[in-house]
Motif scaffolding. Structure first.
Motif: not given
Ligand code: SF4
Ligand code: SF4
Lengths: 243, 345
Positions: A40, A42, A45, A49, A58-62, A85, A88, A91-92, A94, A120, B159, B201, B203, B219-220, B223-224, B229, B255, B262
């Motif tokens: 991952l 970081v 992101v 940001r 960071d707000r996106c929750w897919q 996508y 994501y 964010q993560i 990949y 969001k 992490r 970090d 996750y 929760y919001w 993230m924000q 993550k 997803i 990891v």
């Protein structure tokens, strides 16, 4: 092992490969690259940001609301253009997967439907562009014909402050190592001539005062590119295996 | 009036006893452990969700109201060994360290609570085997003391991963229910850690994020404001990297539709809630029916979780199912009122 799912096959291209003295370079489409994600990053992101247009990532929750209404994805039907996508993956972190979309990501038409709909408050359109910029600036996405065209276009425009279509065509042909048949050239040349756009070479137009404008603009563009490259290249993934 | 028995001195029992005393009812508070406050005290809970107030700030005043209260007869390290109906109430034998006394009580509040799921039962996560796999109740204590370090080498982690629903929503270990707390507490822990140590970090591996009601806000924010993550997928197994120094979480990112392996420095298991041993004992002592999950069954779960439907027996807190601390405290208040009404009739 039979390969049933075509979409899983990623062609492996080897520029130079010899096995027992026999040259086997080329496309190996039955080699499956490992699909296991082992890290991952970081860095992506964090960079997105840090950009003024990317700070809502960071707000996106897919939830997928953006993609559901996206002009490109739904109306135009370009399935692989999926803003949710892209976010994501960034964010993560990949990166390898993200790189596959380095070209597609620019297909956004900036209709901003996604921004209007996101529950969001992600500025999806801006974030998607920032991710694209990251890929470009970090130099981690392979250069494509479209990138080379972009480069040729910018240089052409910078040269005289006005586009020289025929000159751009020549440069691009050279970059791609292509040769257009003479008949085709004649056809294009005629229509350029008739539409009054065959001012090329010594006949090319020039924007007034361009000699003084040019260095200023070039300096700005170079500086901008340098800064983006530097910061994007400074992001490094945390290694998987310990030393 | 014979005293009203409150069994269990966690948040719900403390609250019930304090309210009974303020109604003027003599109260017999029996707790099998040597301390007051139940699981939050036992595991040194740090901040409570959603407003991030220290657990002590919530439980401290309750404990004060109960300790040295002339209306409350407090027995820690004690249990009820037997119970029989006697008139309107019950006759119970109260067993302390080396004494047994028979007492008559006019009503009973069962506030016997829950136990954290024993994460060793989810053996594929290596809890109890790999020192850097923690149960989140242990992390609470570490955060509380601001000592979030890897038990294996004492180094700070770079992490951290949280695995949600450990021992919850899992038919393999026989616990199909949701613990209600795992999501919000894990998110809260990630926020606490990121607040103090932004270089770590965080996750969270989730199937759904169930920060129901107003907890959504946390929760919001996670993230924000704190860049926590969220990766969708349930981790299948935990192993070690080649050098044996870090952990590897093997799972599927659903997803991404791809397998992931990891590395992490710490892996935290959000262990679920099971009926406490005290809850099982109480159900046998007072012949209270339990549901398939083993929690006490209220008369009408759709109406309230306090009335048992049995004469003089009332419930409060996590004995009837997973519950948040404020809910347990509120139920303690309700149960106190119901028991008082019954005893006075
Ligand atoms: S609509 Fe917003 S929150 Fe939903 S996937 Fe798109 S960007 Fe993320
Ligand atoms: S702005 Fe771009 S990403 Fe957003 S809906 Fe329109 S085309 Fe899709």
């Amino acid at each position: 092992m039979p390969i049933v799912e075509k979409s899983l096959v990623r062609v492996k291209r080897t520029e130079k490969l010899e096995l027992d003295g026999i040259d086997v370079s080329g496309d190996w489409n039955t080699f499956l690259e490992s699909r296991v994600q082992t890290d991952l990053d970081v860095g992506i992101v964090d960079w997105v940001r840090s950009q003024p247009q990317g700070d809502t990532i960071d707000r996106c929750w897919q939830c997928g609301t953006c993609t559901a209404g996206c002009c490109m994805h739904t109306d135009y039907g370009l399935e692989e253009f999926n803003p949710r996508y892209f976010i994501y993956l960034a964010q993560i972190g990949y990166e390898e997967e993200l790189r596959r979309y380095a070209q597609t990501i620019w297909r956004c038409v900036s209709c901003n439907k996604c921004v209007e709909r996101c529950p969001k408050g992600v500025k999806v359109e801006e974030v998607v562009h920032t991710i694209g910029t990251y890929l470009e600036a970090s130099g981690r996405a392979p250069e494509s014909p479209a990138d080379r065209f972009d480069r040729a276009y910018t240089e052409n425009l910078l040269d005289r402050g006005i586009l020289d279509e025929a000159g751009l065509f020549r440069t691009y042909e050279r970059l791609e190592g292509r040769k257009t048949p003479v008949r085709e050239l004649l056809r294009m040349g005629t229509s350029l001539l008739l539409s009054g756009r065959l001012h090329t070479g010594p006949l090319a137009h020039r924007t007034k005062g361009w000699r003084r404008m040019r260095p200023v603009l070039k300096g700005l563009l170079d500086e901008d590119l340098r800064q983006r490259r530097e910061s994007a290249q400074a992001t490094r993934p945390v290694g998987r295996r310990e030393p | 009036m014979n005293p009203i028995l409150v069994l269990g001195a966690g948040p719900a029992g403390l609250s019930a006893a304090a309210e009974l005393a303020s109604l003027g009812a003599p109260t017999l508070l029996v707790e099998k452990e040597s301390y007051l406050g139940g699981n939050p005290t036992r595991w040194h809970y740090s901040l409570l969700a959603p407003d991030l107030r220290p657990a002590e700030e919530i439980l401290g005043p309750l404990i004060q109201r109960v300790e040295h209260n002339p209306k409350i007869e407090l027995h820690t390290g004690s249990l009820i060994a037997r119970a029989e109906p006697e008139g309107k109430g019950y006759r119970v034998s109260l067993q302390s360290k080396d004494t047994v006394q028979t007492r008559e009580v006019s009503a009973v509040i069962l506030a016997t609570g829950f136990d954290h799921f024993d994460s060793r039962r989810k053996f594929e996560y290596g809890y109890g085997h790999f020192p850097d796999v923690l149960d989140f109740k242990e992390l609470e204590g570490m955060i509380h003391d601001d000592k979030v370090l890897r038990p294996s080498d004492g180094k700070p982690p770079r992490r951290i991963a949280w695995i949600l629903c450990v021992g919850s929503r899992d038919i393999q270990i026989g616990n199909p229910w949701c613990c209600r707390m795992g999501c919000v507490v894990s998110i809260k822990q990630a926020v606490e850690i990121r607040q103090k140590h932004p270089e770590i970090d965080a996750y969270i591996y989730y199937m759904d994020v169930r920060t129901y009601g107003l907890w959504e806000d946390l929760y919001w924010k996670s993230m924000q404001e704190y860049g926590v993550k969220f990766i969708r997928g349930r981790i299948g197994a935990v192993s070690l990297t080649e050098g044996g120094k870090r952990l590897i979480a093997t799972g599927e990112d659903t997803i991404l539709s791809r397998p992931t392996e990891v590395p992490f420095d710490l892996i935290v298991l959000a262990s679920g809630m099971e009926p406490g041993t005290g809850t099982k004992e109480a159900s046998e002592l007072f012949h209270v029916p339990v549901g398939p999950e083993g929690f006490l069954t209220p008369k009408l779960s759709d109406m309230n979780t306090i009335d048992s439907g049995l004469p003089g027996i009332y419930f409060a807190g996590a004995a009837t199912g997973p519950k948040a601390i404020p809910d347990a405290i509120t139920e303690g208040m309700g149960a106190a009122l119901r028991a008082f009404q019954y005893a006075r009739e």
